[in-house]
Design a protein around this motif. Structure first.
Motif, PDB file in Angstrom:
ATOM      1  N   LYS A   1       0.819  -1.205   0.000  1.00 17.91           N
ATOM      2  CA  LYS A   1       0.000   0.000   0.000  1.00 17.91           C
ATOM      3  C   LYS A   1       0.858   1.263   0.000  1.00 17.91           C
ATOM      4  CE  LYS A   1      -4.012  -1.975   2.392  1.00 17.91           C
ATOM      5  NZ  LYS A   1      -4.842  -1.938   3.622  1.00 17.91           N
ATOM      6  N   LYS A   2       2.005   1.188   0.636  1.00 20.41           N
ATOM      7  CA  LYS A   2       2.879   2.365   0.717  1.00 20.41           C
ATOM      8  C   LYS A   2       3.865   2.439  -0.446  1.00 20.41           C
ATOM      9  CE  LYS A   2       2.744   2.964   5.742  1.00 20.41           C
ATOM     10  NZ  LYS A   2       3.527   3.047   6.986  1.00 20.41           N
ATOM     11  N   GLY A   3       3.980   1.361  -1.197  1.00 23.93           N
ATOM     12  CA  GLY A   3       4.929   1.322  -2.304  1.00 23.93           C
ATOM     13  C   GLY A   3       4.368   1.898  -3.587  1.00 23.93           C
ATOM     14  N   PHE A   4       5.173   1.811  -4.629  1.00 21.82           N
ATOM     15  CA  PHE A   4       4.827   2.388  -5.926  1.00 21.82           C
ATOM     16  C   PHE A   4       5.182   1.399  -7.037  1.00 21.82           C
ATOM     17  CE2 PHE A   4       5.787   5.789  -2.988  1.00 21.82           C
ATOM     18  CZ  PHE A   4       4.767   6.705  -3.211  1.00 21.82           C
ATOM     19  N   MET A   5       4.686   1.688  -8.241  1.00 22.82           N
ATOM     20  CA  MET A   5       4.975   0.852  -9.400  1.00 22.82           C
ATOM     21  C   MET A   5       5.432   1.711 -10.565  1.00 22.82           C
ATOM     22  SD  MET A   5       1.700  -1.537  -8.811  1.00 22.82           S
ATOM     23  CE  MET A   5       1.065  -0.218  -7.775  1.00 22.82           C
ATOM     24  N   LEU A   6       6.474   1.255 -11.253  1.00 22.69           N
ATOM     25  CA  LEU A   6       6.993   1.926 -12.437  1.00 22.69           C
ATOM     26  C   LEU A   6       6.569   1.152 -13.672  1.00 22.69           C
ATOM     27  CD1 LEU A   6       8.908   3.959 -13.910  1.00 22.69           C
ATOM     28  CD2 LEU A   6      10.752   2.310 -13.483  1.00 22.69           C
ATOM     29  N   LEU A   7       5.951   1.858 -14.616  1.00 22.69           N
ATOM     30  CA  LEU A   7       5.589   1.271 -15.900  1.00 22.69           C
ATOM     31  C   LEU A   7       5.704   2.356 -16.958  1.00 22.69           C
ATOM     32  CD1 LEU A   7       1.696   0.741 -15.917  1.00 22.69           C
ATOM     33  CD2 LEU A   7       2.900   1.718 -13.997  1.00 22.69           C
TER      34      LEU A   7
ATOM     35  N   GLU B   1      10.498   3.262   0.840  1.00 20.42           N
ATOM     36  CA  GLU B   1      11.775   3.732   1.374  1.00 20.42           C
ATOM     37  C   GLU B   1      12.798   4.016   0.277  1.00 20.42           C
ATOM     38  OE1 GLU B   1      11.495  -0.797   2.276  1.00 20.42           O
ATOM     39  OE2 GLU B   1      10.180   0.974   2.357  1.00 20.42           O
ATOM     40  N   ASN B   2      12.630   3.385  -0.905  1.00 26.08           N
ATOM     41  CA  ASN B   2      13.560   3.622  -2.001  1.00 26.08           C
ATOM     42  C   ASN B   2      13.294   4.931  -2.736  1.00 26.08           C
ATOM     43  OD1 ASN B   2      14.479   1.142  -1.271  1.00 26.08           O
ATOM     44  ND2 ASN B   2      13.985   0.097  -3.175  1.00 26.08           N
ATOM     45  N   LEU B   3      12.148   5.555  -2.446  1.00 19.06           N
ATOM     46  CA  LEU B   3      11.788   6.803  -3.111  1.00 19.06           C
ATOM     47  C   LEU B   3      11.843   8.019  -2.193  1.00 19.06           C
ATOM     48  CD1 LEU B   3       8.858   5.515  -5.318  1.00 19.06           C
ATOM     49  CD2 LEU B   3      10.915   6.615  -6.177  1.00 19.06           C
ATOM     50  N   LYS B   4      12.031   7.774  -0.909  1.00 19.04           N
ATOM     51  CA  LYS B   4      12.121   8.891   0.034  1.00 19.04           C
ATOM     52  C   LYS B   4      13.353   9.730  -0.269  1.00 19.04           C
ATOM     53  CE  LYS B   4       9.801   6.696   3.999  1.00 19.04           C
ATOM     54  NZ  LYS B   4       9.973   6.215   5.379  1.00 19.04           N
ATOM     55  N   PRO B   5      13.274  11.042  -0.086  1.00 14.73           N
ATOM     56  CA  PRO B   5      12.136  11.832   0.401  1.00 14.73           C
ATOM     57  C   PRO B   5      11.284  12.412  -0.708  1.00 14.73           C
ATOM     58  CG  PRO B   5      14.060  13.222   0.347  1.00 14.73           C
ATOM     59  CD  PRO B   5      14.491  11.877  -0.199  1.00 14.73           C
TER      60      PRO B   5
END
Length: 470
Positions: free
Chosen positions: A143-149, A462-466
């Motif tokens: 839920k807190k993560g993201f997706m790259l496409l 955490e890989n996209l912070k901040p």
């Protein structure tokens, strides 16, 4: 283009009225301009002028939220002119921000200013639709993560989307499409760019950008040692080493099997370049295989092996998958020696429950297993495999196998990555759908997209912070 420029100018003018440009007593800030960065509605640019050599950054937050929800922009270099790019912007939202200046010893804070983001342009609206019937079954890290496409046709668009289907970040390129994208450890996106008349997943440019939209690397075919068409994969070995697959064209006499005396066989190779395009290492499938032993060569010569993914094993050697022969190879990264071949006709022992047809996105998952998306062309049902490779005994053992529902069968492209020990994110490209499944093949979540993504990469928050936060 003219409309875009006009719209951007109007946006800046309106915001200048909102913020005022008078210097606040006690701070070195003398002027502030606000607009959108790179004609991108989800990136706000604040240009700041100071009368002292200072560093500047912005703290910003949605007006309806507490100041504890402040987000910080990157810090500018010391100087008199500063451009700050704010990401994590929600459309049609009122924001507050403060400018923080520092001379290395003391910090000063400006008064609180306000701006309002605009809505997304129509062509970016309703691109994604998420379906989550039971949110309580979806883990928090997802839920807190993201997706790259990415969109492969021109104009190309790279998207970062959250689990609700909201577009949280995007970047566009004119004249080319994003054929393949990859999020790196340096918080950048590296991609293969190609025109519409270039085949699917094939291109002739390498582009690396950061999340602010700045170009870090841009190499076009013909520059440096990039002489070949590249395709299907782009990753980084280190900050200065770009790894990709290339088309290795060999002029060969095929008259003995009914071809031409000067015929062309298109094979595959691995190419490592530095960020200036200098070749650091190269390997070719022709180093290991003799194409003349292929009885179907006249039919396959235009795309003999069709390599479709490349990654590193735990020991730093390469893993490469091929669509046409349904194999995955391990290649020594220094010598180019093929260490083993997995699949039909390979030299690793396989049991019946390990049988796959065409693999995509082969990689080592967090549990140490060789994992990939199986198109399942033979059975007309796609699936996800995770295999334990025993290199000592030259054998593989099944870790897990997930059969996806037949109505999302995907015969080309695709990817599968672990979210946690029980859940996997699988992209069924030709179905325009990405699903979250458990190991029993039960779908817990789905994302429908207007574009058919080549693959979908999950990025933990955490890989996209901040720069991006939920």
């Amino acid at each position: 283009m003219i409309k875009n420029v006009i719209a951007k100018g109007v946006f800046i003018w309106i915001l200048l009225i909102l913020v005022s440009c008078s210097k606040k007593q006690g701070t070195p800030v003398t002027n502030i301009n606000i607009g959108i960065h790179g004609n991108n509605e989800l990136k706000i640019q604040i240009d700041v002028t100071t009368n002292e050599n200072v560093q500047v950054y912005a703290e910003y937050w949605p007006a309806q939220k507490d100041t504890k929800n402040r987000i910080s922009s990157p810090v500018s270099k010391a100087g008199l002119s500063h451009s700050l790019v704010l990401c994590n912007i929600t459309p049609e939202t009122q924001y507050h921000f403060q400018l923080i200046t520092s001379n290395g010893q003391e910090k000063d804070s400006s008064k609180i200013y306000t701006f309002k983001s605009r809505k997304l342009p129509e062509w970016l609206q309703k691109q994604f639709k998420a379906n989550c019937p039971k949110p309580e079954l979806v883990p928090e890290n997802f839920k807190k993560g993201f997706m790259l496409l990415a969109k492969r046709e021109t104009p190309g668009v790279a998207y970062i989307v959250d689990y609700k289907g909201n577009l949280r970040w995007y970047h566009t390129v004119e004249g080319t499409g994003f054929k393949v994208t990859h999020f790196t450890q340096e918080q950048s996106i590296i991609a293969i760019l190609g025109k519409n008349d270039e085949p699917t997943s094939y291109g002739s440019e390498i582009l690396e950008i950061n999340l602010q939209g700045d170009t870090l690397t841009h190499i076009k075919k013909g520059q440096g040692d990039l002489k070949q068409v590249i395709h299907h994969e782009i990753i980084k070995k280190s900050a200065n080493e770009i790894v990709t697959l290339f088309v290795d064209q060999r002029i060969t006499d095929l008259s003995s099997i009914g071809g031409k005396q000067k015929d062309t066989i298109n094979g595959d190779g691995i190419l490592i370049l530095d960020r200036k395009g200098k070749q650091l290492w190269k390997w070719s499938v022709f180093d290991d295989l003799d194409p003349m032993k292929d009885k179907k060569l006249l039919k396959t010569k235009k795309d003999w092996m069709h390599a479709n993914s490349l990654n590193y094993d735990k020991d730093g050697n390469f893993l490469i998958s091929f669509y046409n022969n349904g194999q995955i190879w391990k290649i020594e990264a220094k010598t180019g020696k093929v260490l083993w071949k997995l699949g039909r006709g390979g030299n690793l022992k396989m049991s019946g429950d390990n049988d796959f047809s065409q693999a995509h996105a082969a990689h080592i998952n967090p549990e140490g297993s060789l994992m990939f998306f199986d198109n399942g062309v033979d059975k007309k049902q796609s699936s996800v495999f995770a295999l334990k490779v025993d290199e000592t005994n030259k054998s593989v053992h099944l870790d897990f196998h997930i059969l996806l529902p037949k109505d999302v069968y995907n015969d080309r492209m695709g990817s599968a990555y672990m979210i946690n020990k029980e859940l996997i994110l699988a992209c069924c490209s030709k179905r325009h759908i990405t699903v979250l499944t458990n190991k029993k093949g039960v779908l817990l979540w789905a994302l429908e997209s207007e574009i058919p993504p080549y693959r979908v990469q999950f990025i933990p928050e955490e890989n996209l912070k901040p720069l991006l936060l939920n």
